[in-house]
Design a protein around this motif. Structure first.
Motif, PDB file in Angstrom:
ATOM      1  N   ILE A  97       8.433   5.729  -3.955  1.00 15.15           N
ATOM      2  CA  ILE A  97       7.315   6.079  -3.078  1.00 15.15           C
ATOM      3  C   ILE A  97       7.378   5.105  -1.903  1.00 15.15           C
ATOM      4  O   ILE A  97       7.303   3.894  -2.105  1.00 15.15           O
ATOM      5  N   PRO A  98       7.567   5.619  -0.660  1.00 15.44           N
ATOM      6  CA  PRO A  98       7.672   4.698   0.473  1.00 15.44           C
ATOM      7  C   PRO A  98       6.424   3.824   0.608  1.00 15.44           C
ATOM      8  O   PRO A  98       5.313   4.288   0.375  1.00 15.44           O
ATOM      9  N   MET A  99       6.663   2.567   0.966  1.00 13.55           N
ATOM     10  CA  MET A  99       5.546   1.634   1.126  1.00 13.55           C
ATOM     11  C   MET A  99       5.422   1.267   2.602  1.00 13.55           C
ATOM     12  O   MET A  99       6.320   1.525   3.398  1.00 13.55           O
ATOM     13  N   ASP A 100       4.309   0.603   2.941  1.00  9.75           N
ATOM     14  CA  ASP A 100       4.164   0.170   4.335  1.00  9.75           C
ATOM     15  C   ASP A 100       5.123  -0.986   4.634  1.00  9.75           C
ATOM     16  O   ASP A 100       5.672  -1.596   3.708  1.00  9.75           O
ATOM     17  N   MET A 157       0.849  -1.203   0.000  1.00  9.22           N
ATOM     18  CA  MET A 157       0.000   0.000   0.000  1.00  9.22           C
ATOM     19  C   MET A 157       0.877   1.242   0.000  1.00  9.22           C
ATOM     20  O   MET A 157       1.818   1.314   0.775  1.00  9.22           O
ATOM     21  N   HIS A 158       0.590   2.181  -0.898  1.00 10.04           N
ATOM     22  CA  HIS A 158       1.378   3.407  -0.944  1.00 10.04           C
ATOM     23  C   HIS A 158       1.052   4.298   0.242  1.00 10.04           C
ATOM     24  O   HIS A 158      -0.075   4.331   0.707  1.00 10.04           O
ATOM     25  N   LEU A 159       2.064   5.029   0.717  1.00  7.17           N
ATOM     26  CA  LEU A 159       1.850   5.885   1.875  1.00  7.17           C
ATOM     27  C   LEU A 159       1.565   7.328   1.480  1.00  7.17           C
ATOM     28  O   LEU A 159       1.674   8.238   2.287  1.00  7.17           O
ATOM     29  N   LEU A 160       1.218   7.566   0.218  1.00  7.67           N
ATOM     30  CA  LEU A 160       0.929   8.930  -0.226  1.00  7.67           C
ATOM     31  C   LEU A 160      -0.503   9.291   0.106  1.00  7.67           C
ATOM     32  O   LEU A 160      -1.389   8.421   0.090  1.00  7.67           O
ATOM     33  N   PRO A 188      -0.625   6.097  -8.449  1.00  8.98           N
ATOM     34  CA  PRO A 188       0.250   7.231  -8.088  1.00  8.98           C
ATOM     35  C   PRO A 188       1.624   7.137  -8.739  1.00  8.98           C
ATOM     36  O   PRO A 188       2.164   8.126  -9.208  1.00  8.98           O
ATOM     37  N   ILE A 189       2.181   5.923  -8.790  1.00 13.72           N
ATOM     38  CA  ILE A 189       3.533   5.769  -9.352  1.00 13.72           C
ATOM     39  C   ILE A 189       3.518   6.034 -10.867  1.00 13.72           C
ATOM     40  O   ILE A 189       4.438   6.638 -11.409  1.00 13.72           O
ATOM     41  N   ASP A 218       8.020  -0.777  -5.381  1.00 12.31           N
ATOM     42  CA  ASP A 218       7.038  -1.853  -5.377  1.00 12.31           C
ATOM     43  C   ASP A 218       7.403  -2.803  -6.531  1.00 12.31           C
ATOM     44  O   ASP A 218       8.482  -2.733  -7.073  1.00 12.31           O
ATOM     45  N   THR A 260       4.592  -4.613   2.963  1.00  8.70           N
ATOM     46  CA  THR A 260       4.848  -4.657   1.514  1.00  8.70           C
ATOM     47  C   THR A 260       6.339  -4.529   1.238  1.00  8.70           C
ATOM     48  O   THR A 260       6.880  -5.225   0.381  1.00  8.70           O
TER      49      THR A 260
END
Lengths: 188, 410
Positions: free
Chosen positions: B196-199, A1-4, B62-63, B161, B202
């Protein structure tokens, strides 16, 4: 899941479309001015500084090189005439027969180099430049560029721009700097 | 070279000299452009391969949106336009692949840039396969393919990702898996702006896919020193950088190092057949509705142990990337394999702690029911699981279910 954070969806566009990216005029103008002035400064330094003169003397007669940005400039073209004098040969790097072409891969890399965020050596090691021609001659050009940068820039900036800041006497540096600036501005 | 000199080299690099095969092949067509503003190199790289009409495939995520924005900036001053198709779905059917292939051919594109995660890269690889083979029938291909023509150039923008197979020759579309070394991308761009940082879960799962790939390079029967070096780089980088990136306050340098590790692992993995860890993990992900990386991460130490029990093959070389040079030098050669497995258990525990205990260490924690084991084993064996038989798979799964220790000596 993206954190944006989630954004609102924009109105839908054509899923297939052409994008013509355009230009970066401010960066292009900055680089044009830098390369233009650098060309004149190298021309002046070849008459003022013994090391630069010796480097040019070691290069073959009629030697010409360019330094520019891929794909369409700006460029700086310099060469030696039959009398051994270093002269600017215009700004069209692609159209002339040159011995060495040093090309910076993109305008962003050129900006990193000419805003002195990266030195020439670092830029080369990070694969931002390509050389077309004899490598030893290209190294001579890079050494000349380094010397000219030491003359043109204050120590605090020049240390970022060159591989190793030279230990010159203050008089040599200051007198050389004044003479090079004077000749570069007047263009002789 | 005299005997003394050979001994010195063997002492320094025992994995390389001792296990140098009589003959081997290593193929890696991937050029990696990594670092600050790496994306700005794309127009130059395209010009170098004589491509002028690139097609950008992007997912509506988003990416994908960020990638198109950055690409637009990177193409400025390049005198080159690019064409975007940003409705690439995550799970493409054969019809979508055919539509995109037709679009590629009709509009005379000569290169593909993928701005997105694993699914988009897989679709791009299959488009290249169909264009190279001049066909629109996907079903005629299965497994390893030998292309009759060179495929179109592919540039991938590596993300944090992804499936872990972006830089490899593997592609999975419509439940069909294809492999050809030529399908690997020509250029992989690793730009910190694409991160993009992920949780935590993931991030860990993504790293485990690459760790499994890298470890399996060591376990492969046809391993070679070049692939081992790629794998070693990947393992070391994952070991050093994974725990810090669980925090949101870490610099992007560590994430960049991880993406480099993922790319290196995929390049090495392209040169080997998938091993027991990868195929058993894949089967578990399919049957247990689990993330691929989570499945692989949980079973990896047990697979390594069972592999050593079954084949009597010592995984001593793995100790160096999983631990340190000092640790390697300070361990007797006969104990290095066992210690490597111990190190992996310790690393899993470190990641579990650093990840605020969100990372599952057992199949029980990952909610995989024991009743699924026969189906998982059947699927894995059907996919051509090497080395392991049914009993081995059972042993691995039973021990991984509740973290029951498995001894190397049976």
């Amino acid at each position: 899941m993206h954190l944006l954070p989630k954004k609102k969806k924009k109105p839908s566009r054509e899923p297939y479309r052409e994008i013509s990216p355009g230009s970066k005029p401010v960066k292009w103008i900055y680089l044009s001015i830098m390369l233009w002035f650098m060309g004149r400064a190298i021309q002046a330094a070849a008459r003022v500084d013994k090391t630069v003169k010796a480097e040019f003397d070691a290069l073959p007669e009629g030697f010409a090189f360019s330094l520019g940005v891929f794909p369409d400039g700006p460029y700086m073209v310099l060469g030696k005439n039959i009398h051994g004098q270093v002269k600017s040969l215009g700004r069209r790097g692609q159209e002339q027969a040159l011995d060495v072409r040093i090309t910076i891969k993109n305008i962003e890399a050129a900006i990193l180099l000419f805003t002195f965020q990266e030195s020439t050596a670092i830029s080369t090691s990070r694969d931002r430049l390509i050389v077309d021609g004899d490598l030893s001659q290209a190294c001579a050009v890079i050494r000349i560029l380094d010397i000219v940068e030491v003359y043109l820039l204050p120590k605090i900036i020049a240390r970022l721009a060159v591989k190793r800041y030279p230990t010159w006497p203050m008089t040599q540096k200051m007198i050389g700097r004044i003479r090079i600036y004077f000749r570069a501005v007047l263009g002789y | 070279m005299d005997t003394k000199e050979i001994n010195i080299i063997q002492h320094r690099q025992p994995g390389i000299v001792e296990s140098l095969p009589y003959n081997y092949e290593f193929y890696n067509p991937v050029k990696i452009c990594s670092g600050k503003k790496a994306m700005a190199h794309i127009p130059f790289e395209l010009a170098a391969i004589n491509a002028v009409r690139p097609l950008v495939l992007a997912s509506d995520s988003p990416i994908g949106r960020r990638a198109i924005k950055l690409l637009t900036n990177a193409f400025k001053e390049s005198e080159m336009s690019f064409y975007v198709c940003d409705d690439v779905p995550d799970n493409a059917d054969a019809e979508t692949v055919r539509r995109l292939t037709t679009l590629y051919l009709e509009k005379n594109h000569d290169a593909i840039i993928v701005a997105g995660d694993g699914a988009a890269v897989d679709i791009a690889k299959v488009i290249r396969l169909m264009v190279a083979e001049k066909t629109d029938d996907l079903e005629q291909f299965e497994g390893e393919i030998k292309l009759s023509h060179a495929p179109a150039p592919l540039i991938t923008l590596q993300t944090f990702d992804g499936s872990g197979l972006e830089a490899s020759g593997w592609a999975t579309v419509c439940n069909q898996t294809f492999f050809s070394a030529q399908l690997a991308p020509q250029i992989c761009i690793i730009d910190p702006r694409m991160i993009i940082p992920m949780d935590i879960k993931t991030t860990w799962a993504r790293a485990m896919v690459s760790l499994t790939q890298a470890v399996e390079v060591y376990m492969a029967a046809d391993r070679n020193p070049v692939a081992i070096n790629y794998a070693s780089t990947a393992i070391q980088s994952i070991r050093k950088n994974l725990a810090p990136v669980f925090s949101n306050w870490v610099s992007n340098k560590k994430r960049l190092a991880l993406i480099n590790a993922y790319t290196a692992a995929a390049c090495a993995f392209s040169n080997n057949q998938p091993g027991p860890g990868f195929l058993l993990g894949k089967a578990m992900a399919q049957m247990g509705n689990l993330n691929l990386g989570t499945a692989m991460g949980i079973i990896l130490p047990y697979v390594m142990t069972q592999y050593m029990r079954k084949t009597n093959c010592d995984l001593a070389d793995l100790l160096r990337p999983l631990s340190s040079d000092d640790d390697y030098a300070g361990t007797t050669s006969s104990l290095r394999g066992k210690k490597a497995i111990r190190c992996l258990y310790d690393l899993q525990w470190t990641w579990h702690q650093a990840g605020r205990r969100k990372i599952p260490l057992t199949l029980k924690d990952a909610a995989v029911g024991r009743y699924l084991f026969p189906d998982i084993i059947e699927t894995a064996l059907k996919n051509g699981l090497p080395v392991f038989d049914e009993t081995d798979c059972e042993t691995v799964l039973e021990h991984a279910w509740e973290a029951k220790p498995l001894n190397v000596t049976s």
